[in-house]
Design a protein around this motif. Structure first.
Motif, PDB file in Angstrom:
ATOM      1  N   ILE A   1       0.841  -1.197   0.000  1.00 45.51           N
ATOM      2  CA  ILE A   1       0.000   0.000   0.000  1.00 45.51           C
ATOM      3  C   ILE A   1       0.878   1.249   0.000  1.00 45.51           C
ATOM      4  N   VAL A   2       0.675   2.103  -0.995  1.00 35.71           N
ATOM      5  CA  VAL A   2       1.516   3.290  -1.160  1.00 35.71           C
ATOM      6  C   VAL A   2       0.723   4.580  -0.990  1.00 35.71           C
ATOM      7  N   ARG A   3      -0.515   4.490  -0.580  1.00 35.78           N
ATOM      8  CA  ARG A   3      -1.280   5.690  -0.269  1.00 35.78           C
ATOM      9  C   ARG A   3      -0.935   6.130   1.151  1.00 35.78           C
ATOM     10  N   HIS A   4      -1.735   6.990   1.724  1.00 37.23           N
ATOM     11  CA  HIS A   4      -1.526   7.461   3.093  1.00 37.23           C
ATOM     12  C   HIS A   4      -1.377   6.255   4.017  1.00 37.23           C
ATOM     13  N   ARG A   5      -0.477   6.333   5.009  1.00 28.24           N
ATOM     14  CA  ARG A   5      -0.205   5.196   5.886  1.00 28.24           C
ATOM     15  C   ARG A   5      -1.446   4.702   6.612  1.00 28.24           C
ATOM     16  N   LEU A   6      -2.468   5.567   6.752  1.00 25.42           N
ATOM     17  CA  LEU A   6      -3.700   5.128   7.406  1.00 25.42           C
ATOM     18  C   LEU A   6      -4.462   4.106   6.571  1.00 25.42           C
ATOM     19  N   VAL A   7      -4.272   4.138   5.235  1.00 22.89           N
ATOM     20  CA  VAL A   7      -4.978   3.187   4.378  1.00 22.89           C
ATOM     21  C   VAL A   7      -4.605   1.767   4.754  1.00 22.89           C
ATOM     22  N   LYS A   8      -3.324   1.536   5.024  1.00 22.77           N
ATOM     23  CA  LYS A   8      -2.869   0.201   5.419  1.00 22.77           C
ATOM     24  C   LYS A   8      -3.572  -0.247   6.694  1.00 22.77           C
ATOM     25  N   LYS A   9      -3.685   0.655   7.660  1.00 20.26           N
ATOM     26  CA  LYS A   9      -4.330   0.315   8.926  1.00 20.26           C
ATOM     27  C   LYS A   9      -5.824   0.075   8.742  1.00 20.26           C
ATOM     28  N   ILE A  10      -6.441   0.848   7.849  1.00 19.74           N
ATOM     29  CA  ILE A  10      -7.869   0.676   7.566  1.00 19.74           C
ATOM     30  C   ILE A  10      -8.114  -0.693   6.930  1.00 19.74           C
ATOM     31  N   VAL A  11      -7.284  -1.060   5.950  1.00 16.94           N
ATOM     32  CA  VAL A  11      -7.427  -2.359   5.290  1.00 16.94           C
ATOM     33  C   VAL A  11      -7.278  -3.490   6.293  1.00 16.94           C
ATOM     34  N   GLU A  12      -6.289  -3.370   7.186  1.00 12.73           N
ATOM     35  CA  GLU A  12      -6.060  -4.403   8.198  1.00 12.73           C
ATOM     36  C   GLU A  12      -7.247  -4.510   9.150  1.00 12.73           C
ATOM     37  N   ALA A  13      -7.806  -3.365   9.563  1.00 15.34           N
ATOM     38  CA  ALA A  13      -8.939  -3.371  10.496  1.00 15.34           C
ATOM     39  C   ALA A  13     -10.158  -4.029   9.868  1.00 15.34           C
ATOM     40  N   TYR A  14     -10.432  -3.701   8.602  1.00 19.34           N
ATOM     41  CA  TYR A  14     -11.576  -4.301   7.916  1.00 19.34           C
ATOM     42  C   TYR A  14     -11.364  -5.796   7.697  1.00 19.34           C
ATOM     43  N   LYS A  15     -10.122  -6.193   7.434  1.00 18.39           N
ATOM     44  CA  LYS A  15      -9.836  -7.605   7.202  1.00 18.39           C
ATOM     45  C   LYS A  15     -10.188  -8.439   8.434  1.00 18.39           C
ATOM     46  N   ILE A  16      -9.888  -7.898   9.631  1.00 19.07           N
ATOM     47  CA  ILE A  16     -10.199  -8.609  10.869  1.00 19.07           C
ATOM     48  C   ILE A  16     -11.703  -8.811  11.017  1.00 19.07           C
ATOM     49  N   VAL A  17     -12.459  -7.739  10.773  1.00 18.46           N
ATOM     50  CA  VAL A  17     -13.924  -7.809  10.902  1.00 18.46           C
ATOM     51  C   VAL A  17     -14.518  -8.741   9.858  1.00 18.46           C
ATOM     52  N   GLU A  18     -14.058  -8.629   8.603  1.00 21.20           N
ATOM     53  CA  GLU A  18     -14.611  -9.452   7.533  1.00 21.20           C
ATOM     54  C   GLU A  18     -14.294 -10.924   7.733  1.00 21.20           C
ATOM     55  N   THR A  19     -13.098 -11.215   8.243  1.00 20.21           N
ATOM     56  CA  THR A  19     -12.743 -12.606   8.538  1.00 20.21           C
ATOM     57  C   THR A  19     -13.638 -13.171   9.630  1.00 20.21           C
ATOM     58  N   ALA A  20     -13.883 -12.358  10.661  1.00 24.09           N
ATOM     59  CA  ALA A  20     -14.751 -12.788  11.762  1.00 24.09           C
ATOM     60  C   ALA A  20     -16.179 -13.008  11.269  1.00 24.09           C
ATOM     61  N   ASN A  21     -16.674 -12.115  10.408  1.00 25.43           N
ATOM     62  CA  ASN A  21     -18.025 -12.251   9.873  1.00 25.43           C
ATOM     63  C   ASN A  21     -18.160 -13.491   9.002  1.00 25.43           C
ATOM     64  N   GLU A  22     -17.111 -13.758   8.200  1.00 26.87           N
ATOM     65  CA  GLU A  22     -17.129 -14.933   7.338  1.00 26.87           C
ATOM     66  C   GLU A  22     -17.150 -16.213   8.173  1.00 26.87           C
ATOM     67  N   PHE A  23     -16.368 -16.220   9.255  1.00 25.30           N
ATOM     68  CA  PHE A  23     -16.339 -17.377  10.149  1.00 25.30           C
ATOM     69  C   PHE A  23     -17.708 -17.587  10.793  1.00 25.30           C
ATOM     70  N   ALA A  24     -18.318 -16.481  11.250  1.00 26.63           N
ATOM     71  CA  ALA A  24     -19.641 -16.564  11.889  1.00 26.63           C
ATOM     72  C   ALA A  24     -20.677 -17.064  10.895  1.00 26.63           C
ATOM     73  N   SER A  25     -20.570 -16.633   9.632  1.00 28.95           N
ATOM     74  CA  SER A  25     -21.504 -17.064   8.597  1.00 28.95           C
ATOM     75  C   SER A  25     -21.410 -18.567   8.373  1.00 28.95           C
ATOM     76  N   HIS A  26     -20.166 -19.073   8.317  1.00 32.43           N
ATOM     77  CA  HIS A  26     -19.963 -20.512   8.150  1.00 32.43           C
ATOM     78  C   HIS A  26     -20.524 -21.285   9.344  1.00 32.43           C
ATOM     79  N   GLN A  27     -20.293 -20.733  10.540  1.00 33.96           N
ATOM     80  CA  GLN A  27     -20.789 -21.386  11.753  1.00 33.96           C
ATOM     81  C   GLN A  27     -22.311 -21.475  11.730  1.00 33.96           C
ATOM     82  N   ASN A  28     -22.984 -20.397  11.340  1.00 34.56           N
ATOM     83  CA  ASN A  28     -24.444 -20.395  11.260  1.00 34.56           C
ATOM     84  C   ASN A  28     -24.945 -21.382  10.221  1.00 34.56           C
TER      85      ASN A  28
END
Length: 338
Positions: free
Chosen positions: A294-321
């Motif tokens: 990621i070569v945009r503002h350094r916050l973009v990297k942190k935003i992508v990482e934060a969303y990845k955590i939530v999306e992974t958790a949601n995907e896991f919960a979806s599979h569990q359901n």
């Protein structure tokens, strides 16, 4: 407390440290256990010997990077210090395009360089990764380079006209005026690399064409450098249609982020499908960029990482359901009530 002194030779401190010493502040935040004082070309660091040794090794990486590329930003400094070190690049000194204002446009991360190398070796390349990794920008630079060197006669940039939660029908103007804002990222990249009059002339003459993907149907794209951007928003039929437009002496780059699909929920992304179907086909290259690119503002990297955590958790919960519901259904089938 130990002291280490580093002299910045042949470097202008103002350029190296950035506006209001922002680069120095980033380094200080990454090494809170050290006291760092910079005065002109002299840098003094105080702290434990072991941490000082590690700091000097990683700071040397920053110096070498700056000597080679004559530029720095917060994201690059973080990547160098946090051990995400750019590997040696076969063509790392190669300038793809001399942009406006003397800007030197080249690959700045190992995966961007891998993308460049793959385009040289293959006629079709898929570049996949999250927002801000330079997929489209690097692709456009390669296209402009090929045009300037007369390797191709035209550049064709296209995107599927899928609205990200918006409706193009409500925008004012004719079809071109409706679509131009959607194609803006492609225009932005070109404006960095070509003088305004040259770009306008190329657009008028059709040497550079920017159009929605639907306009590609029925065409054979010869002697062209073609980029399909936002490919995650193609359907099966759109992707197949696009890939089979390839003519003689053509280069195709397909870029996209599978994590940002704007298609209806039950529609399969043509990009995801193509990555699976075309894996191993000779003449097609694949590069997967990630958060480190990621070569945009350094916050973009942190935003992508934060969303990845939530999306992974949601995907896991979806599979569990899903499995929980199926298990419950199976139990009811095995023990029917009267």
């Amino acid at each position: 407390m130990n002291e280490r002194i580093i002299e910045l030779e042949h470097i202008t401190p103002k350029d190296f440290w950035g506006a209001q010493d922002i680069h120095l502040e980033v380094i200080k935040k990454l090494y809170p256990k050290l006291k760092i004082v910079a005065r002109g070309t002299t840098m003094k660091i105080y702290g434990e010997a072991e941490i000082l040794d590690q700091f000097q090794t990683r700071f040397d990486r920053i110096l070498k990077y700056y000597e080679k590329y004559s530029q720095l930003n917060e994201n690059i400094i973080e990547r160098l210090i946090l051990d995400d070190v750019p590997q040696r690049m076969d063509k790392s000194d190669e300038i793809l395009v001399h942009g406006l204002g003397g800007k030197l446009i080249k690959a700045t991360t190992p995966n961007q360089q891998k993308m460049v190398d793959l385009v040289y070796k293959n006629d079709m390349v898929f570049a996949v990764g999250p927002a801000g990794t330079g997929k489209t920008y690097t692709g456009v630079a390669l296209a402009v380079k090929a045009l300037k060197e007369k390797q191709v006669k035209r550049i064709i940039l296209t995107r599927p006209a899928v609205e990200a939660g918006e409706n193009l029908g409500f925008l004012p103007g004719d079809m071109k005026e409706k679509l131009d804002p959607y194609m803006q990222p492609l225009y932005d990249a070109l404006r960095d690399m070509l003088p305004p009059t040259t770009l306008e002339d190329y657009l008028l003459k059709g040497i550079i064409q920017i159009a929605p993907l639907a306009f590609m149907r029925g065409r054979t794209l010869d002697n062209a450098f073609v980029i399909l951007d936002e490919a995650q928003n193609t359907t099966h039929s759109q992707m197949k249609m696009f890939l089979t437009r390839m003519g003689k002496n053509a280069k195709f780059i397909i870029t996209g982020d599978p994590g940002q699909v704007d298609l209806p929920r039950k529609v399969t992304s043509g990009l995801r499908e193509a990555l699976r179907i075309l894996e191993g086909v000779e003449g097609i290259g694949f590069v997967f960029l990630d958060d480190k690119d990621i070569v945009r503002h350094r916050l973009v990297k942190k935003i992508v990482e934060a969303y990845k955590i939530v999306e992974t958790a949601n995907e896991f919960a979806s599979h569990q359901n899903y499995y929980s519901n199926n298990s419950s259904q199976n139990t009811q089938n095995e023990n029917p009530t009267s």
